[in-house]
Design a protein around this motif. Structure first.
Motif, PDB file in Angstrom:
ATOM      1  N   MET A 154     -51.073 -47.528  95.592  1.00 20.24           N
ATOM      2  CA  MET A 154     -52.513 -47.474  95.431  1.00 20.24           C
ATOM      3  C   MET A 154     -53.140 -46.914  96.701  1.00 20.24           C
ATOM      4  N   GLN A 155     -54.203 -46.164  96.548  1.00 15.31           N
ATOM      5  CA  GLN A 155     -54.946 -45.709  97.710  1.00 15.31           C
ATOM      6  C   GLN A 155     -55.477 -46.924  98.466  1.00 15.31           C
ATOM      7  N   SER A 156     -55.697 -46.771  99.737  1.00 16.95           N
ATOM      8  CA  SER A 156     -56.265 -47.874 100.507  1.00 16.95           C
ATOM      9  C   SER A 156     -57.702 -48.128 100.063  1.00 16.95           C
ATOM     10  N   ARG A 157     -58.154 -49.350 100.198  1.00 21.07           N
ATOM     11  CA  ARG A 157     -59.525 -49.672  99.800  1.00 21.07           C
ATOM     12  C   ARG A 157     -60.535 -48.822 100.564  1.00 21.07           C
TER      13      ARG A 157
ATOM     14  N   GLU B 188     -69.914 -53.647  82.897  1.00 18.39           N
ATOM     15  CA  GLU B 188     -68.919 -53.942  81.880  1.00 18.39           C
ATOM     16  C   GLU B 188     -68.307 -55.323  82.088  1.00 18.39           C
ATOM     17  N   THR B 189     -67.882 -55.929  80.987  1.00 17.91           N
ATOM     18  CA  THR B 189     -67.171 -57.192  81.055  1.00 17.91           C
ATOM     19  C   THR B 189     -65.757 -56.930  81.567  1.00 17.91           C
ATOM     20  N   ARG B 190     -65.043 -57.992  81.906  1.00 17.83           N
ATOM     21  CA  ARG B 190     -63.675 -57.816  82.384  1.00 17.83           C
ATOM     22  C   ARG B 190     -62.798 -57.186  81.296  1.00 17.83           C
ATOM     23  N   GLU B 191     -63.042 -57.552  80.046  1.00 17.20           N
ATOM     24  CA  GLU B 191     -62.286 -56.959  78.942  1.00 17.20           C
ATOM     25  C   GLU B 191     -62.583 -55.466  78.828  1.00 17.20           C
ATOM     26  N   GLN B 192     -63.832 -55.076  78.996  1.00 13.25           N
ATOM     27  CA  GLN B 192     -64.192 -53.657  78.954  1.00 13.25           C
ATOM     28  C   GLN B 192     -63.589 -52.899  80.130  1.00 13.25           C
ATOM     29  N   LEU B 193     -63.540 -53.559  81.281  1.00 10.70           N
ATOM     30  CA  LEU B 193     -62.917 -52.946  82.451  1.00 10.70           C
ATOM     31  C   LEU B 193     -61.435 -52.688  82.200  1.00 10.70           C
ATOM     32  N   ARG B 194     -60.752 -53.663  81.621  1.00 11.25           N
ATOM     33  CA  ARG B 194     -59.326 -53.496  81.324  1.00 11.25           C
ATOM     34  C   ARG B 194     -59.118 -52.356  80.329  1.00 11.25           C
ATOM     35  N   HIS B 195     -60.036 -52.208  79.384  1.00 10.56           N
ATOM     36  CA  HIS B 195     -59.940 -51.109  78.424  1.00 10.56           C
ATOM     37  C   HIS B 195     -60.093 -49.770  79.142  1.00 10.56           C
ATOM     38  N   ARG B 196     -61.033 -49.691  80.094  1.00 15.26           N
ATOM     39  CA  ARG B 196     -61.239 -48.449  80.852  1.00 15.26           C
ATOM     40  C   ARG B 196     -60.014 -48.159  81.728  1.00 15.26           C
ATOM     41  N   ILE B 197     -59.460 -49.214  82.327  1.00 18.93           N
ATOM     42  CA  ILE B 197     -58.260 -49.061  83.149  1.00 18.93           C
ATOM     43  C   ILE B 197     -57.097 -48.550  82.303  1.00 18.93           C
TER      44      ILE B 197
ATOM     45  N   PRO C 235     -60.203 -37.686  89.221  1.00 17.32           N
ATOM     46  CA  PRO C 235     -60.482 -39.026  89.750  1.00 17.32           C
ATOM     47  C   PRO C 235     -59.231 -39.900  89.675  1.00 17.32           C
ATOM     48  N   SER C 236     -58.876 -40.535  90.777  1.00 15.60           N
ATOM     49  CA  SER C 236     -57.641 -41.320  90.800  1.00 15.60           C
ATOM     50  C   SER C 236     -57.720 -42.433  91.837  1.00 15.60           C
ATOM     51  N   CYS C 237     -57.029 -43.529  91.547  1.00 15.89           N
ATOM     52  CA  CYS C 237     -56.882 -44.618  92.514  1.00 15.89           C
ATOM     53  C   CYS C 237     -55.456 -44.654  93.037  1.00 15.89           C
ATOM     54  N   PHE C 238     -54.607 -43.754  92.546  1.00 17.06           N
ATOM     55  CA  PHE C 238     -53.190 -43.757  92.897  1.00 17.06           C
ATOM     56  C   PHE C 238     -52.915 -42.922  94.149  1.00 17.06           C
ATOM     57  N   GLU C 239     -51.822 -43.236  94.792  1.00 12.06           N
ATOM     58  CA  GLU C 239     -51.312 -42.441  95.916  1.00 12.06           C
ATOM     59  C   GLU C 239     -49.899 -42.046  95.542  1.00 12.06           C
ATOM     60  N   TRP C 240     -49.664 -40.727  95.473  1.00  8.05           N
ATOM     61  CA  TRP C 240     -48.342 -40.243  95.065  1.00  8.05           C
ATOM     62  C   TRP C 240     -47.496 -39.988  96.296  1.00  8.05           C
ATOM     63  N   TYR C 241     -46.296 -40.557  96.308  1.00 13.09           N
ATOM     64  CA  TYR C 241     -45.376 -40.428  97.439  1.00 13.09           C
ATOM     65  C   TYR C 241     -44.132 -39.665  97.025  1.00 13.09           C
ATOM     66  N   ASN C 242     -43.371 -39.263  98.019  1.00 11.39           N
ATOM     67  CA  ASN C 242     -42.057 -38.684  97.790  1.00 11.39           C
ATOM     68  C   ASN C 242     -41.091 -39.848  97.533  1.00 11.39           C
TER      69      ASN C 242
ATOM     70  N   ILE D 162     -56.999 -55.071  89.597  1.00 13.93           N
ATOM     71  CA  ILE D 162     -56.250 -55.338  88.366  1.00 13.93           C
ATOM     72  C   ILE D 162     -55.034 -54.417  88.270  1.00 13.93           C
ATOM     73  N   ILE D 163     -55.224 -53.143  88.563  1.00 13.94           N
ATOM     74  CA  ILE D 163     -54.115 -52.189  88.521  1.00 13.94           C
ATOM     75  C   ILE D 163     -53.080 -52.529  89.579  1.00 13.94           C
ATOM     76  N   ALA D 164     -53.545 -52.813  90.796  1.00 15.53           N
ATOM     77  CA  ALA D 164     -52.635 -53.142  91.890  1.00 15.53           C
ATOM     78  C   ALA D 164     -51.816 -54.383  91.550  1.00 15.53           C
ATOM     79  N   GLY D 165     -52.447 -55.336  90.870  1.00 15.55           N
ATOM     80  CA  GLY D 165     -51.745 -56.553  90.480  1.00 15.55           C
ATOM     81  C   GLY D 165     -50.616 -56.274  89.508  1.00 15.55           C
ATOM     82  N   GLU D 166     -50.858 -55.393  88.540  1.00 13.34           N
ATOM     83  CA  GLU D 166     -49.812 -55.054  87.570  1.00 13.34           C
ATOM     84  C   GLU D 166     -48.692 -54.259  88.229  1.00 13.34           C
ATOM     85  N   LEU D 167     -49.038 -53.331  89.108  1.00 15.51           N
ATOM     86  CA  LEU D 167     -48.006 -52.563  89.804  1.00 15.51           C
ATOM     87  C   LEU D 167     -47.154 -53.470  90.687  1.00 15.51           C
ATOM     88  N   GLY D 168     -47.785 -54.476  91.275  1.00 11.05           N
ATOM     89  CA  GLY D 168     -47.080 -55.377  92.188  1.00 11.05           C
ATOM     90  C   GLY D 168     -46.095 -56.311  91.523  1.00 11.05           C
TER      91      GLY D 168
END
Length: 303
Positions: free
Chosen positions: A243-246, A194-203, A231-238, A269-275
């Protein structure tokens, strides 16, 4: 190390254990409708205006009654492990079946996703499901009620007896249900890079899905939320989300992308927006679940 962003309250994740004493499901007829006191109680709960309790309808067609999100609750002893246990990872599976009023269908978003359509032959109680991958399933409805359904599942020449349960609550607008097929397409691995634009759409679709997921749990007034198999890339905390570790990135989430490299690009890309810390948190949240859904929708709009 990924630092969690300031977020919500305690997260309740449903535990799991292996079933060792399941029992055969008794044979009943298609015309059998059991009394469902739980469904009566659910109709008295003050629901969000986006939801409907099926018990409140004076008349309800069979197809409308079946058009719900169903969780597999039990199976006959011979097939329990095949349906509820992943022998490769030695973990509990949580199969689900989502049927919608427009006859779209979804099977097992947590353990072998299939998207397709369903059709019911009312005369003989046969429910056929055709999946986009070319496969098919046939269920014989043996017993039905608003919150419970017992089926004979024809699975590749085999016959399994299964029991499903639901809360008899549905979305007024099906596209707001996280399990509506168009909302889960991001989980399906693309056939080409996928292109970067398609990746952002999937994200964006991924983050939006989790926003819908949290709001769905809030509107159903769930007291426990299970992320098992999703399926998730997130880490939920109290008190936070990160983000989960690489090195520990969920393999199921990676499998939603064309390659491992593209999955890591999406991760960054997600980590960048969260940061950026630009998300606004409700100052006086009435529910951490609702708060999570609202903030995730803010994040969706960043893509």
């Amino acid at each position: 190390m990924n630092k969690p962003l300031l977020f919500l309250c305690c997260l309740a994740v449903a535990g799991s254990c292996r079933n060792t004493g399941s029992h055969p499901i008794p044979t009943v007829t298609m015309d059998t409708v059991t009394s469902d006191k739980s469904a009566v109680m659910s109709a008295t709960i003050a629901l969000d205006t986006s939801m409907m309790a099926l018990k409140t309808f004076q008349t309800l067609s069979l197809e409308d009654a079946i058009s719900q999100v169903w969780k597999f609750d039990d199976a006959d002893k011979t097939h329990w492990n095949k349906i509820f246990w992943d022998t490769v990872t030695d973990t509990r599976q949580y199969p689900e079946l989502a049927l919608f009023r427009d006859h779209s269908a979804l099977l097992n978003p947590r353990c072998g996703l299939k998207i397709g359509t369903w059709n019911l032959d009312k005369e003989n109680g046969e429910m056929s499901l055709l999946w986009k991958d070319g496969s098919a399933d046939l269920f014989i409805v043996r017993q039905r009620a608003l919150r419970q359904m017992e089926l004979a599942w024809h699975r590749g020449g085999d016959l399994a007896l299964v029991r499903l349960k639901s809360d008899a609550i549905v979305h007024k607008h099906v596209e707001e249900d996280p399990y509506y097929p168009s909302n889960v397409k991001w989980m399906v691995r693309p056939a080409a890079k996928e292109t970067r634009e398609q990746l952002r759409h999937r994200i964006k679709a991924c983050v939006h899905w989790y926003a819908l997921f949290f709001m769905d749990n809030h509107n159903r007034q769930e007291t426990e939320i299970s992320f098992s198999g999703l399926p998730s890339c997130f880490e939920w905390y109290n008190g936070g989300i990160g983000m989960q570790s690489r090195s520990g990135l969920d393999k199921k989430w990676q499998a939603c992308f064309y390659s491992e490299d593209q999955a890591y690009t999406a991760y960054d890309i997600i980590a960048g927006e969260l940061g950026k810390h630009e998300l606004k948190w409700p100052q006086h949240p009435t529910s951490w679940v609702k708060q999570t859904g609202e903030v995730l929708q803010q994040l969706t709009n960043k893509f």
